[in-house]
Scaffold this motif. Sequence first.
Motif, mmCIF file in Angstrom:
data_model
loop_
_atom_site.group_PDB
_atom_site.id
_atom_site.type_symbol
_atom_site.label_atom_id
_atom_site.label_comp_id
_atom_site.label_asym_id
_atom_site.label_seq_id
_atom_site.Cartn_x
_atom_site.Cartn_y
_atom_site.Cartn_z
ATOM 1 N N ASP A 23 0.174 -4.226 1.660
ATOM 2 C CA ASP A 23 0.698 -4.402 3.005
ATOM 3 C C ASP A 23 -0.498 -4.478 3.962
ATOM 4 O O ASP A 23 -1.590 -4.881 3.558
ATOM 5 N N ASP A 24 -0.331 -4.057 5.201
ATOM 6 C CA ASP A 24 -1.414 -4.103 6.190
ATOM 7 C C ASP A 24 -2.438 -2.980 6.045
ATOM 8 O O ASP A 24 -3.440 -2.977 6.754
ATOM 9 N N LYS A 51 -6.084 -6.562 3.205
ATOM 10 C CA LYS A 51 -4.784 -6.646 3.866
ATOM 11 C C LYS A 51 -4.011 -7.874 3.390
ATOM 12 O O LYS A 51 -4.536 -8.983 3.391
ATOM 13 N N LYS A 52 -2.767 -7.641 2.943
ATOM 14 C CA LYS A 52 -1.858 -8.698 2.480
ATOM 15 C C LYS A 52 -2.399 -9.456 1.256
ATOM 16 O O LYS A 52 -1.972 -10.568 0.970
ATOM 17 N N GLU A 97 7.544 -5.050 5.633
ATOM 18 C CA GLU A 97 7.329 -6.160 4.706
ATOM 19 C C GLU A 97 7.012 -5.583 3.333
ATOM 20 O O GLU A 97 6.238 -4.659 3.202
#
Length: 122
Positions: free
Chosen positions: A14-15, A45-46, A79
């Motif tokens: 995720d972030d 990140k991601k 997310e």
Amino acid sequence: PEEEVVLRMDVYFDDWPEDISLQMVDATLEAVVFNVPPGQFKGLKKKHVSREVLVTAGHDLTFKCMDAYGDGLKDGNYEAGLVEVSYVGENDETTLIWSDPDFRSSLTEHNFVAKKNIDSAT
């Protein structure tokens, strides 16, 4: 001689990847056989990462994915992130052992026996 098995751990971040740590514990040996502490995934990140570890067939294992912040692989928008463990066979083919597509806490883990015959992956 004991047979060895290659396992792959995949994490889709995720972030906040710097909050995530990974660990594989061999209960048969009473030892941590793989460890990535928090902070090692900073800047991803991601992103997706894969890490492999060699373990002994027939041993009792526990895979742990931990989140230091405590919200799992979900960012503020919830997310989905993902964590999974697979056997790696010939030609880099994988067989899924376990997956957690909804990791929303400080710890997700899976206990299993490492098997040489990946047809019986569960």
